[in-house]
Design an enzyme around this catalytic site. Structure first.
Site, short mmCIF file in Angstrom:
data_model
loop_
_atom_site.label_atom_id
_atom_site.label_comp_id
_atom_site.label_asym_id
_atom_site.label_seq_id
_atom_site.Cartn_x
_atom_site.Cartn_y
_atom_site.Cartn_z
N LYS A 145 2.36 -3.36 7.30
CA LYS A 145 2.57 -3.53 5.85
C LYS A 145 4.02 -3.18 5.49
O LYS A 145 4.63 -3.85 4.64
CB LYS A 145 1.59 -2.66 5.06
CG LYS A 145 0.12 -3.06 5.19
CD LYS A 145 -0.24 -4.41 4.61
CE LYS A 145 -0.24 -4.44 3.10
NZ LYS A 145 -0.73 -5.76 2.59
N THR A 185 0.82 -1.21 0.00
CA THR A 185 0.00 0.00 0.00
C THR A 185 0.86 1.26 0.00
O THR A 185 1.99 1.25 0.52
CB THR A 185 -0.90 -0.01 1.26
OG1 THR A 185 -1.44 1.30 1.45
CG2 THR A 185 -0.15 -0.39 2.52
N ASP A 186 0.30 2.34 -0.52
CA ASP A 186 1.02 3.63 -0.47
C ASP A 186 1.15 4.14 0.97
O ASP A 186 1.98 5.02 1.24
CB ASP A 186 0.32 4.68 -1.36
CG ASP A 186 -1.08 5.04 -0.92
OD1 ASP A 186 -1.65 4.32 -0.06
OD2 ASP A 186 -1.63 6.04 -1.43
N GLU A 187 0.35 3.58 1.89
CA GLU A 187 0.40 4.07 3.28
C GLU A 187 1.75 3.82 3.95
O GLU A 187 2.06 4.44 4.96
CB GLU A 187 -0.70 3.41 4.13
CG GLU A 187 -2.08 3.78 3.66
CD GLU A 187 -3.12 3.70 4.79
OE1 GLU A 187 -4.29 3.59 4.44
OE2 GLU A 187 -2.76 3.74 5.97
N TYR A 212 -1.43 -0.43 11.27
CA TYR A 212 -1.68 -1.10 9.98
C TYR A 212 -0.54 -0.85 9.01
O TYR A 212 0.06 -1.78 8.46
CB TYR A 212 -3.01 -0.61 9.36
CG TYR A 212 -3.11 -0.92 7.88
CD1 TYR A 212 -3.24 -2.23 7.42
CD2 TYR A 212 -3.05 0.11 6.93
CE1 TYR A 212 -3.30 -2.52 6.05
CE2 TYR A 212 -3.11 -0.16 5.56
CZ TYR A 212 -3.24 -1.48 5.13
OH TYR A 212 -3.30 -1.76 3.79
P1 NAD Z 1 -10.08 -6.79 2.90
O1 NAD Z 1 -9.99 -6.50 4.35
O2 NAD Z 1 -11.33 -6.45 2.16
O3 NAD Z 1 -9.79 -8.34 2.64
C1 NAD Z 1 -8.79 -9.04 3.29
C2 NAD Z 1 -9.01 -10.54 3.02
O4 NAD Z 1 -7.93 -11.25 3.65
C3 NAD Z 1 -10.30 -11.08 3.63
O5 NAD Z 1 -10.94 -11.93 2.71
C4 NAD Z 1 -9.83 -11.87 4.85
O6 NAD Z 1 -10.68 -12.95 5.19
C5 NAD Z 1 -8.46 -12.35 4.38
N1 NAD Z 1 -7.55 -12.64 5.50
C6 NAD Z 1 -7.29 -11.85 6.58
N2 NAD Z 1 -6.42 -12.47 7.39
C7 NAD Z 1 -6.11 -13.66 6.80
C8 NAD Z 1 -5.24 -14.73 7.14
N3 NAD Z 1 -4.52 -14.71 8.29
N4 NAD Z 1 -5.15 -15.78 6.32
C9 NAD Z 1 -5.88 -15.83 5.16
N5 NAD Z 1 -6.74 -14.85 4.80
C10 NAD Z 1 -6.84 -13.78 5.60
O7 NAD Z 1 -8.83 -6.06 2.25
P2 NAD Z 1 -8.69 -5.34 0.83
O8 NAD Z 1 -9.13 -3.94 0.95
O9 NAD Z 1 -9.26 -6.23 -0.19
O10 NAD Z 1 -7.09 -5.32 0.69
C11 NAD Z 1 -6.41 -6.43 0.13
C12 NAD Z 1 -4.92 -6.15 0.17
O11 NAD Z 1 -4.63 -4.97 -0.56
C13 NAD Z 1 -4.37 -5.92 1.57
O12 NAD Z 1 -3.10 -6.53 1.64
C14 NAD Z 1 -4.24 -4.41 1.67
O13 NAD Z 1 -3.21 -4.06 2.56
C15 NAD Z 1 -3.91 -4.04 0.26
N6 NAD Z 1 -4.34 -2.71 -0.19
C16 NAD Z 1 -5.60 -2.27 0.02
C17 NAD Z 1 -5.99 -1.02 -0.48
C18 NAD Z 1 -7.40 -0.51 -0.28
O14 NAD Z 1 -7.67 0.64 -0.65
N7 NAD Z 1 -8.33 -1.28 0.23
C19 NAD Z 1 -5.07 -0.23 -1.17
C20 NAD Z 1 -3.76 -0.72 -1.36
C21 NAD Z 1 -3.41 -1.96 -0.88
O1 DAU Z 2 -3.98 4.12 0.74
C1 DAU Z 2 -4.29 2.75 0.69
C2 DAU Z 2 -5.05 2.36 1.93
O2 DAU Z 2 -6.35 2.92 1.80
C3 DAU Z 2 -5.11 0.86 2.15
O3 DAU Z 2 -3.83 0.38 2.39
C4 DAU Z 2 -6.03 0.51 3.32
O4 DAU Z 2 -6.18 -0.89 3.43
C5 DAU Z 2 -7.38 1.14 3.10
O5 DAU Z 2 -8.21 0.91 4.21
C6 DAU Z 2 -7.24 2.65 2.86
O6 DAU Z 2 -6.81 3.33 4.06
P1 DAU Z 2 -7.46 4.73 4.50
O7 DAU Z 2 -7.23 4.91 5.93
O8 DAU Z 2 -7.04 5.81 3.58
O9 DAU Z 2 -9.01 4.39 4.16
P2 DAU Z 2 -10.36 4.65 4.95
O10 DAU Z 2 -11.48 4.28 4.02
O11 DAU Z 2 -10.38 4.05 6.30
O12 DAU Z 2 -10.36 6.24 5.12
C7 DAU Z 2 -10.25 7.10 4.00
C8 DAU Z 2 -10.27 8.52 4.50
O13 DAU Z 2 -11.57 8.80 5.05
C9 DAU Z 2 -9.31 8.79 5.64
O14 DAU Z 2 -8.80 10.11 5.54
C10 DAU Z 2 -10.16 8.66 6.90
C11 DAU Z 2 -11.50 9.17 6.44
N1 DAU Z 2 -12.68 8.59 7.14
C12 DAU Z 2 -12.78 7.24 7.18
C13 DAU Z 2 -13.85 6.64 7.82
C14 DAU Z 2 -13.95 5.14 7.89
C15 DAU Z 2 -13.65 9.43 7.67
O15 DAU Z 2 -13.57 10.66 7.60
N2 DAU Z 2 -14.71 8.82 8.31
C16 DAU Z 2 -14.86 7.48 8.42
O16 DAU Z 2 -15.84 7.00 9.03
#
Ligand code: NAD
Ligand code: DAU
Length: 349
Positions: free
Chosen positions: A167, A138-140, A163
């Site tokens: 990562k 992730t970019d985070e 988190y």
């Molecule tokens: P998500 O939380 O929707 O899904 C995570 C999945 O992993 C779930 O199906 C869960 O059951 C499974 N999981 C969790 N722990 C596990 C374990 N110990 N063994 C096997 N399976 C397990 O997450 P997402 O948003 O789909 O993100 C997927 C990946 O992409 C993550 O690695 C996250 O860090 C990365 N990512 C997410 C975002 C975003 O915006 N959501 C952006 C960049 C990178």
């Molecule tokens: O940048 C990639 C990341 O983006 C991934 O690695 C993470 O898995 C994914 O969860 C996401 O992280 P963020 O913290 O950016 O996403 P989130 O949806 O939790 O929040 C997005 C923005 O919105 C952040 O500035 C917090 C704000 N927010 C979030 C929630 C849940 C609110 O203002 N209110 C809320 O209730």
């Protein structure tokens, strides 16, 4: 090609599996997922006719990436079916605890799954001579930007939440396996995804589903935090490109070139749904909240020819329509154990 995808029942993993099986007729995907609160078999409903083995080309195994003997058996079992066609050639690790707010409430499981789980997969990749290991990061991991500038692949890691620290730890582990053992790894670092099947704890689906129920929209702090949004299908296309053309040991940033403040995102949603701005409720901020993310994706564009195709407003329109058409999917989640989480996280904000 036979691929082990981990975390394929989550948001991004399920979209990726659907994308790949649609695109490549002859690919085989094994989906290893623990089915935590975020994992949902309904995300791949069309493939899950039964709880065990499903459609041709797809196999689901419920299990934990931290379970070394299970991961070893999956890779060994696959290898024993035949020399090349059934050998797992690639591991793509999506499995993770992914929500920042939950990592603030309880960091331990983040380090267990995100770091120790990655180590188990890397060891298995080494032992079974997997040809490509992709760590979906992730970019985070880069921390927070000021008003100007972008994250590049050489930006120093400076994670600010448990988190993102977990990562970043995993990324360093992946790097070390390349340096020490020449394991053929690649790391991708994508910005914020949106699209269908996103668990409604994350900003966009939370705001869409709350607005549809005329519930308040909890905005952290001043709402001027900025994220770089990318449609999850564009993320799938990027991973596909990295799988086939990426270079071992490299990091590839993936971004949507689409910065929006949280208030801009929420106002887009309100406009599409024709709901009033009075639903917005400013609540106390997230501790350690990163102010701004913006990704420079020029490396993956230059080297692998990837560019995002979705324009944000169009992608949002399609996404909002998906949530409108799939109420049953998210209502089930929001009426289940998620209710207790919501009360705990937002009750006193
Ligand atoms: P998500 O939380 O929707 O899904 C995570 C999945 O992993 C779930 O199906 C869960 O059951 C499974 N999981 C969790 N722990 C596990 C374990 N110990 N063994 C096997 N399976 C397990 O997450 P997402 O948003 O789909 O993100 C997927 C990946 O992409 C993550 O690695 C996250 O860090 C990365 N990512 C997410 C975002 C975003 O915006 N959501 C952006 C960049 C990178
Ligand atoms: O940048 C990639 C990341 O983006 C991934 O690695 C993470 O898995 C994914 O969860 C996401 O992280 P963020 O913290 O950016 O996403 P989130 O949806 O939790 O929040 C997005 C923005 O919105 C952040 O500035 C917090 C704000 N927010 C979030 C929630 C849940 C609110 O203002 N209110 C809320 O209730």
């Amino acid at each position: 090609m036979r691929i082990l995808v981990t975390g394929g029942c989550g948001f991004i993993g399920s979209n990726f599996i659907r994308y790949m099986l649609k695109k490549y007729d002859d690919y085989r995907i094994i989906n290893l997922d623990k089915l935590t609160y975020a994992g949902n078999l309904e995300n791949l409903k069309e493939f899950h006719q039964t709880t065990e083995i499903e459609a041709a080309g797809y196999q689901f195994i419920r299990g934990d990436i931290c379970d070394a003997s299970l991961v070893d058996r999956i890779l060994a079992g696959s290898a024993s079916h035949g020399p090349d066609s059934s050998q797992v050639e690639a591991i793509i690790n999506f499995a993770a605890e992914s929500h920042v707010d939950r990592s603030i409430e309880g960091p331990a499981v983040f380090f267990k799954t995100n770091i120790l789980g990655t180590q188990v997969l890397l060891d298995a990749a080494r032992k079974h001579n997997v040809k490509r290991y992709i760590q979906v990061s992730t970019d985070e991991v880069y921390g927070s930007l000021g008003k100007k500038g972008y994250f590049t692949e050489t930006t120093p890691l400076a994670p600010n939440s448990p988190y993102s620290a977990s990562k970043a730890g995993a990324d360093l582990l992946v790097r070390s396996y390349y340096q020490t053992f020449c394991t053929p790894v690649v790391i991708t670092r994508c910005s914020n995804n949106y699209g269908p099947y996103q668990f409604p704890e994350k900003l966009i689906p939370l705001m869409i589903t709350n607005a549809l129920a005329d519930s308040s929209l909890p905005v952290y702090g001043d709402g001027l935090y900025t994220r770089d949004w990318v449609h999850t299908e564009d993320h799938s296309r990027a991973i596909d490109a990295v799988l086939h053309q990426g270079k071992d040991g490299q990091v590839y940033n993936i971004g949507g070139n689409c910065e929006r403040t949280n208030l801009e995102v929420i106002n887009t949603i309100l406009e599409y749904l024709d709901k009033p701005e009075t639903l917005i409720k400013f609540v106390s901020d997230r501790p350690g909240h990163d102010r701004r993310y913006a990704v420079d994706s020029s490396k993956i564009t230059r080297e692998l020819g990837w560019v995002p195709r979705y324009e944000f407003e169009e992608g949002m329109k399609i996404t909002i329509k998906w949530y409108l058409d799939n109420k049953e999917w998210w209502e089930k989640i929001k009426n289940g154990e998620y209710l207790a989480y919501y009360k705990k996280m937002y009750g006193n904000r």
